[in-house]
Scaffold this motif. Sequence first.
Motif, PDB file in Angstrom:
ATOM      1  N   PHE A 112      77.452  17.283 -28.451  1.00  0.00           N
ATOM      2  CA  PHE A 112      77.747  18.658 -28.887  1.00  0.00           C
ATOM      3  C   PHE A 112      76.980  18.990 -30.161  1.00  0.00           C
ATOM      4  CE2 PHE A 112      81.673  18.527 -26.220  1.00  0.00           C
ATOM      5  CZ  PHE A 112      81.398  19.669 -25.487  1.00  0.00           C
TER       6      PHE A 112
ATOM      7  N   LEU B 167      73.364  19.739 -29.160  1.00  0.00           N
ATOM      8  CA  LEU B 167      73.034  20.985 -28.459  1.00  0.00           C
ATOM      9  C   LEU B 167      73.438  22.216 -29.249  1.00  0.00           C
ATOM     10  CD1 LEU B 167      75.668  22.269 -26.718  1.00  0.00           C
ATOM     11  CD2 LEU B 167      75.204  20.289 -25.311  1.00  0.00           C
TER      12      LEU B 167
ATOM     13  N   VAL C 269      70.295  28.333 -23.093  1.00  0.00           N
ATOM     14  CA  VAL C 269      71.688  28.274 -22.662  1.00  0.00           C
ATOM     15  C   VAL C 269      71.874  27.394 -21.423  1.00  0.00           C
ATOM     16  CG1 VAL C 269      73.505  29.700 -21.637  1.00  0.00           C
ATOM     17  CG2 VAL C 269      72.368  30.454 -23.737  1.00  0.00           C
ATOM     18  N   GLU C 270      70.960  27.533 -20.449  1.00  0.00           N
ATOM     19  CA  GLU C 270      71.165  26.819 -19.184  1.00  0.00           C
ATOM     20  C   GLU C 270      71.233  25.305 -19.383  1.00  0.00           C
ATOM     21  OE1 GLU C 270      69.432  27.940 -15.136  1.00  0.00           O
ATOM     22  OE2 GLU C 270      68.147  26.286 -15.765  1.00  0.00           O
TER      23      GLU C 270
ATOM     24  N   ALA D  12      71.903  23.738 -22.126  1.00  0.00           N
ATOM     25  CA  ALA D  12      73.080  23.403 -22.937  1.00  0.00           C
ATOM     26  C   ALA D  12      74.336  23.331 -22.074  1.00  0.00           C
ATOM     27  CB  ALA D  12      73.258  24.434 -24.057  1.00  0.00           C
ATOM     28  N   VAL D  13      74.458  24.293 -21.164  1.00  0.00           N
ATOM     29  CA  VAL D  13      75.622  24.305 -20.264  1.00  0.00           C
ATOM     30  C   VAL D  13      75.597  23.082 -19.345  1.00  0.00           C
ATOM     31  CG1 VAL D  13      76.625  25.546 -18.296  1.00  0.00           C
ATOM     32  CG2 VAL D  13      76.038  26.789 -20.386  1.00  0.00           C
TER      33      VAL D  13
ATOM     34  N   ALA E 159      76.640  20.075 -21.433  1.00  0.00           N
ATOM     35  CA  ALA E 159      78.081  20.094 -21.755  1.00  0.00           C
ATOM     36  C   ALA E 159      78.915  19.669 -20.545  1.00  0.00           C
ATOM     37  CB  ALA E 159      78.494  21.482 -22.238  1.00  0.00           C
ATOM     38  N   LEU E 160      78.548  20.203 -19.364  1.00  0.00           N
ATOM     39  CA  LEU E 160      79.329  19.865 -18.163  1.00  0.00           C
ATOM     40  C   LEU E 160      79.085  18.414 -17.738  1.00  0.00           C
ATOM     41  CD1 LEU E 160      79.029  23.185 -16.109  1.00  0.00           C
ATOM     42  CD2 LEU E 160      81.066  22.308 -17.257  1.00  0.00           C
TER      43      LEU E 160
ATOM     44  N   LEU F 285      95.134  20.311 -19.016  1.00  0.00           N
ATOM     45  CA  LEU F 285      94.047  21.296 -18.958  1.00  0.00           C
ATOM     46  C   LEU F 285      94.394  22.549 -19.766  1.00  0.00           C
ATOM     47  CD1 LEU F 285      93.209  20.700 -15.204  1.00  0.00           C
ATOM     48  CD2 LEU F 285      91.558  20.425 -17.061  1.00  0.00           C
TER      49      LEU F 285
ATOM     50  N   ARG G 187      83.900  31.841 -10.930  1.00  0.00           N
ATOM     51  CA  ARG G 187      83.135  30.824 -11.651  1.00  0.00           C
ATOM     52  C   ARG G 187      81.637  31.106 -11.523  1.00  0.00           C
ATOM     53  NH1 ARG G 187      82.981  25.092 -12.542  1.00  0.00           N
ATOM     54  NH2 ARG G 187      82.398  25.059 -14.727  1.00  0.00           N
TER      55      ARG G 187
ATOM     56  N   LEU H 227      76.490  34.313 -18.149  1.00  0.00           N
ATOM     57  CA  LEU H 227      76.045  33.625 -19.362  1.00  0.00           C
ATOM     58  C   LEU H 227      74.602  33.115 -19.255  1.00  0.00           C
ATOM     59  CD1 LEU H 227      76.352  30.238 -19.131  1.00  0.00           C
ATOM     60  CD2 LEU H 227      78.748  30.827 -19.248  1.00  0.00           C
ATOM     61  N   LEU H 228      74.048  33.121 -18.046  1.00  0.00           N
ATOM     62  CA  LEU H 228      72.645  32.719 -17.903  1.00  0.00           C
ATOM     63  C   LEU H 228      71.704  33.929 -17.796  1.00  0.00           C
ATOM     64  CD1 LEU H 228      73.043  29.699 -15.451  1.00  0.00           C
ATOM     65  CD2 LEU H 228      72.752  29.632 -17.944  1.00  0.00           C
TER      66      LEU H 228
ATOM     67  N   TRP I  33      72.470  37.855 -22.227  1.00  0.00           N
ATOM     68  CA  TRP I  33      73.385  37.028 -23.023  1.00  0.00           C
ATOM     69  C   TRP I  33      72.835  36.874 -24.451  1.00  0.00           C
ATOM     70  CZ3 TRP I  33      78.209  35.369 -22.362  1.00  0.00           C
ATOM     71  CH2 TRP I  33      78.697  34.371 -23.201  1.00  0.00           C
TER      72      TRP I  33
ATOM     73  N   ALA J  56      78.312  30.042 -24.941  1.00  0.00           N
ATOM     74  CA  ALA J  56      78.031  29.736 -23.535  1.00  0.00           C
ATOM     75  C   ALA J  56      78.699  28.425 -23.113  1.00  0.00           C
ATOM     76  CB  ALA J  56      76.518  29.663 -23.306  1.00  0.00           C
ATOM     77  N   VAL J  57      78.613  27.430 -24.000  1.00  0.00           N
ATOM     78  CA  VAL J  57      79.233  26.131 -23.700  1.00  0.00           C
ATOM     79  C   VAL J  57      80.756  26.281 -23.617  1.00  0.00           C
ATOM     80  CG1 VAL J  57      79.691  23.849 -24.691  1.00  0.00           C
ATOM     81  CG2 VAL J  57      77.342  24.715 -24.575  1.00  0.00           C
TER      82      VAL J  57
ATOM     83  N   ALA K 118      81.567  27.953 -20.296  1.00  0.00           N
ATOM     84  CA  ALA K 118      81.355  27.049 -19.159  1.00  0.00           C
ATOM     85  C   ALA K 118      82.497  26.041 -19.042  1.00  0.00           C
ATOM     86  CB  ALA K 118      80.017  26.330 -19.300  1.00  0.00           C
ATOM     87  N   LEU K 119      82.905  25.484 -20.177  1.00  0.00           N
ATOM     88  CA  LEU K 119      83.988  24.484 -20.137  1.00  0.00           C
ATOM     89  C   LEU K 119      85.331  25.152 -19.829  1.00  0.00           C
ATOM     90  CD1 LEU K 119      82.949  22.141 -23.100  1.00  0.00           C
ATOM     91  CD2 LEU K 119      82.862  21.610 -20.660  1.00  0.00           C
TER      92      LEU K 119
ATOM     93  N   ARG L   5      85.568  25.696 -16.255  1.00  0.00           N
ATOM     94  CA  ARG L   5      85.879  24.428 -15.584  1.00  0.00           C
ATOM     95  C   ARG L   5      87.381  24.129 -15.669  1.00  0.00           C
ATOM     96  NH1 ARG L   5      84.583  20.956 -11.783  1.00  0.00           N
ATOM     97  NH2 ARG L   5      85.403  18.907 -12.196  1.00  0.00           N
ATOM     98  N   TYR L   6      87.991  24.345 -16.828  1.00  0.00           N
ATOM     99  CA  TYR L   6      89.423  24.043 -16.973  1.00  0.00           C
ATOM    100  C   TYR L   6      90.272  24.931 -16.051  1.00  0.00           C
ATOM    101  CZ  TYR L   6      87.681  21.754 -21.245  1.00  0.00           C
ATOM    102  OH  TYR L   6      86.981  20.975 -22.140  1.00  0.00           O
TER     103      TYR L   6
ATOM    104  N   ARG M 155      89.880  23.823 -12.460  1.00  0.00           N
ATOM    105  CA  ARG M 155      90.617  22.593 -12.162  1.00  0.00           C
ATOM    106  C   ARG M 155      92.122  22.870 -12.036  1.00  0.00           C
ATOM    107  NH1 ARG M 155      89.331  19.110  -9.401  1.00  0.00           N
ATOM    108  NH2 ARG M 155      90.673  17.573 -10.374  1.00  0.00           N
TER     109      ARG M 155
END
Lengths: 218, 218
Positions: A165, A168, A177-178, A180-181, A184-185, B96, B161, B168-169, B173, B180-181, B184-185, B188-189, B192
Amino acid sequence: MRDAYTDQLDSIFADLAGICRRVETAVGLATRALMNGNATLAERVISDDIEIDRARERVEDTAFSLLSLQQPVAGDLRTIVAALRMVSELERMGDLSVHVAKVARLRVPDVAVPDEIRPTMEQMAVVAEDMVSRVCDVIISRDVEAAIALGRDDEEMDGLRRRSFAELLSDDWTHGVEAAVDVALLGRYYERIADHAVSIANRVVFVVTGHHPAALAE
Amino acid sequence: MRDAYTDQLDSIFADLAGICRRVETAVGLATRALMNGNATLAERVISDDIEIDRARERVEDTAFSLLSLQQPVAGDLRTIVAALRMVSELERMGDLSVHVAKVARLRVPDVAVPDEIRPTMEQMAVVAEDMVSRVCDVIISRDVEAAIALGRDDEEMDGLRRRSFAELLSDDWTHGVEAAVDVALLGRYYERIADHAVSIANRVVFVVTGHHPAALAE
């Protein structure tokens, strides 16, 4: 009758270890696909995942048949229920390897991981794969010390995640951004693989000792 | 003896529904903390999670005692094992929610979600919370139709999603890498949480019918 039962109980753990080795292979291949932008390897991880799912179903069937036909109590019951949970976690680790492979595939012929952050990501992958390898050994050996040691090594993964983290989000990040995402994932997927390895190791401790590792440390 | 046993089996599902309502609250509060940059709400989600963990332990103890003392077979055995899995998934959904709350807390007094992507993120949160609410109902009603419907609604989450990634891409943006990170996270949460709701609904279908939803659809 009792012998066949003990054999079945042992065979569940042998099956779990076999699934674990498949997961270890999946993590390793997904990482190579990722770091080299190799679509063929990525496809293999994705298509081979069905084998992990099928092996999970076989373990579940065996566990259910033991539970319903043999009516185990105490330690054996604890073992079978733990096996059911461990196999769910192994399947999930396979799914997470597939996620890594899919990020790799999405960026082919490019490589999702920029050069500057490559050492950190490679180290995350090494730690994750090593933890999976060691938890496979723990499933077979039921070595409580080795299982508890695995829990401590999870801290290295946490440190790597923090470092990724920092990298980035630094002013030096020029990959947009792409990337970085993606990073992160991917970091999240490797971290979750490591979490599951620790969780499985903890279940082995519980099966062997009847206590959770936290209770043993007190 | 048999009556006390049936009572205990029913009480497990009542306990599961109670935990599910706690999870629903956690998802809702975490979302409010996130969208309003409210540290107090975020702290509450994080500190309340221990209650979900304790409730899980109680369900596990009851399930183990039923398995070892009552030696259930067939349908009852399937129900108890399913309950053990459902409670693990509910605990994970709580975790989560804590992850969402921690992202919110990290950005206070700012808001982690930029205005442009707010509608998409809010819709993801709405869908996730709605799916949790409905799976709580399914746990109580054991309504197979409602459970299967939940699986279909997961597609809306997948679409959201994808939309969040497109946003964000895009060239529009302007919020940089950190936001963005986060997005994205967070996506994801929520995804899930929705996945686990579907999985729990599928387990209810299996408990009631003895078949997995995929088999019923064939």
